[in-house]
Scaffold this active site. Sequence first.
Site, PDB file in Angstrom:
ATOM      1  N   LYS A  24       0.851  -1.202   0.000  1.00 63.11           N
ATOM      2  CA  LYS A  24       0.000   0.000   0.000  1.00 63.11           C
ATOM      3  C   LYS A  24       0.883   1.247   0.000  1.00 63.11           C
ATOM      4  O   LYS A  24       1.971   1.237   0.576  1.00 63.11           O
ATOM      5  CB  LYS A  24      -0.849   0.028   1.282  1.00 63.11           C
ATOM      6  N   ARG A  81     -10.100 -11.558   2.653  1.00 61.51           N
ATOM      7  CA  ARG A  81     -10.962 -12.653   2.193  1.00 61.51           C
ATOM      8  C   ARG A  81     -10.204 -13.983   2.200  1.00 61.51           C
ATOM      9  O   ARG A  81     -10.800 -15.041   2.287  1.00 61.51           O
ATOM     10  CB  ARG A  81     -11.540 -12.310   0.813  1.00 61.51           C
TER      11      ARG A  81
HETATM   12  N1  BES Z   1      -7.933  -3.751   4.764  1.00 63.41           N
HETATM   13  C1  BES Z   1      -8.221  -3.399   3.423  1.00 63.41           C
HETATM   14  C2  BES Z   1      -9.584  -2.767   3.243  1.00 63.41           C
HETATM   15  C3  BES Z   1      -9.831  -1.400   3.815  1.00 63.41           C
HETATM   16  C4  BES Z   1      -9.090  -0.304   3.403  1.00 63.41           C
HETATM   17  C5  BES Z   1     -10.887  -1.238   4.688  1.00 63.41           C
HETATM   18  C6  BES Z   1      -9.392   0.937   3.917  1.00 63.41           C
HETATM   19  C7  BES Z   1     -11.182   0.000   5.195  1.00 63.41           C
HETATM   20  C8  BES Z   1     -10.428   1.095   4.801  1.00 63.41           C
HETATM   21  C9  BES Z   1      -8.205  -4.647   2.540  1.00 63.41           C
HETATM   22  O1  BES Z   1      -7.382  -5.681   2.917  1.00 63.41           O
HETATM   23  C10 BES Z   1      -7.755  -4.183   1.200  1.00 63.41           C
HETATM   24  O2  BES Z   1      -6.650  -3.758   1.095  1.00 63.41           O
HETATM   25  N2  BES Z   1      -8.650  -4.276   0.258  1.00 63.41           N
HETATM   26  C11 BES Z   1      -8.386  -3.833  -1.068  1.00 63.41           C
HETATM   27  C12 BES Z   1      -8.938  -4.884  -1.992  1.00 63.41           C
HETATM   28  C13 BES Z   1      -8.472  -4.744  -3.408  1.00 63.41           C
HETATM   29  C14 BES Z   1      -7.005  -5.025  -3.530  1.00 63.41           C
HETATM   30  C15 BES Z   1      -9.280  -5.706  -4.224  1.00 63.41           C
HETATM   31  C16 BES Z   1      -9.111  -2.524  -1.283  1.00 63.41           C
HETATM   32  O3  BES Z   1     -10.209  -2.353  -0.746  1.00 63.41           O
HETATM   33  O4  BES Z   1      -8.549  -1.655  -1.958  1.00 63.41           O
HETATM   34 ZN    ZN Z   2      -5.358  -5.467   2.139  1.00 64.89          ZN
END
Ligand code: BES
Ligand code: ZN
Length: 453
Positions: free
Chosen positions: A232, A306
């Site tokens: 990230k 997931r």
């Molecule tokens: N933990 C994050 C989701 C998240 C981010 C929840 C910010 C609340 C606030 C999750 O693991 C993630 O990174 N999800 C990605 C999924 C994508 C790569 C398909 C997302 O939501 O960008």
């Molecule tokens: Zn993530």
Amino acid sequence: MSKLIISGASGIPLLIFNNDSYNTWREQQAPRVINWLDNTKYSGTGASLIPNAKGELEQVIFVSKTDDSYWLCGDLVNQLPAGQYELHAPDAQIHAAAFSWGLGAYKFDRYKQNTKQLPVLIVPTQAQADEANKFIRAVSLVRDLVNTPAADMMPQHLGDTMTEMANEFGAEIKQIVGDELLEQNYPTIHMVGRASDNQPRLIDLTWGDESAPKLTLVGKGVCFDSGGLDLKPGSGMRLMKKDMGGAAHVIGLAQLIMAHNLPVRLRVLVPAVENAVSANAFRPGDIITTRKGITVEIDNTDAEGRLVLCDALAEANNDKPELMIDFATLTGAMRIALGTELPGFFSNDEAVAAGFTASGLKVDDPVWRMPLHKPYLDLTGSDIADLANCAKTPFGGAITAALYLEEFVDKDISWSHFDVMAYNVRKLPGRPVGGEAFGIRAVFDYLQNRFQA
Ligand code: BES
Ligand code: ZN
Ligand code: ZN
């Protein structure tokens, strides 16, 4: 935090009014009180601290804008000087007043001393004090777990927290740690967590009468989400200590359930990992055979929630629970859809979904149902595995994530999935910036109606 809600003592009267009851009360007041209200330009909503003839605080009035807010006294507790206040409010508002008082006073003080003396609220009965304190404790626990920095809230710390809770309530607890996850066929939890110095684990708590209806809670326990090799950016990583928020939610909900002795056989499953980067981190393009036997191609290592949930959900099927509910900080997409303060949920059970929505409105803990729109399942498909862990498009990202999870739940099980923020990004009455519980009071109210009636 010491208890701020008590009973059986006396204190400065605190009168809670709405517009009508305020006007009736005002008509009966002595000129001294009316003069005070007028000369301090009291607007008719919020608090007025009314002195006696000697200038001592004699009584406090608080006029609420709405009768149904559970956050009634969320600001008031921070406005009043330390002391004891005796609550005078309509019966229907006692719980909300006490609940919001306790949570408005919440401060995360593990790393910064808080010396401010807080006012104590006296409610009419001990039962009311006990009930409010159960909710205050559960929500404060969720907030504390989320607020604690990742370095001090790793998988083993989640395990310790659940062990303490199990000891307090006489629950059983089992933990499958590190390579044991491979031996016991939890490959996906192991894969996501293996790059961390803090070993991944599955924490498994059970409580209650074995013959009672089975309720299984599953919570995403990603103690820090760096994104993995799909790292990230700094801005997206900044709050990722909260990525164990789903675990915190089910721990708080479990505490509520056990403290109320709800007649259920409770199981809480928390897959706890750190999504870290190192030479042995899982990679985009890797394919994993999950616990359920479904093969998954890793499209993005940042869609790790997931992955840890799918092995836990597969296991959760095994004892055929009457109700399965998971909580997860699963997608940014859900936050785009509903904002940070409204949790979205999915359910394959119409009656349960309606129940959650109704309970959410009743206890001022709103939740919003989202569709498990089956045609979008294709979007999370792979050419060379049964599924991909990430859809080809970001559109509908919360839905595609939920559809992925649904593939791991047996068709005959009532399953609901909450995608929560677990964090207040702005201050609201009773809700400081930081970790927050969303939807657990709604779910608890539903469970009480269903199992305790
Ligand atoms: N933990 C994050 C989701 C998240 C981010 C929840 C910010 C609340 C606030 C999750 O693991 C993630 O990174 N999800 C990605 C999924 C994508 C790569 C398909 C997302 O939501 O960008
Ligand atoms: Zn993530
Ligand atoms: Zn995550």
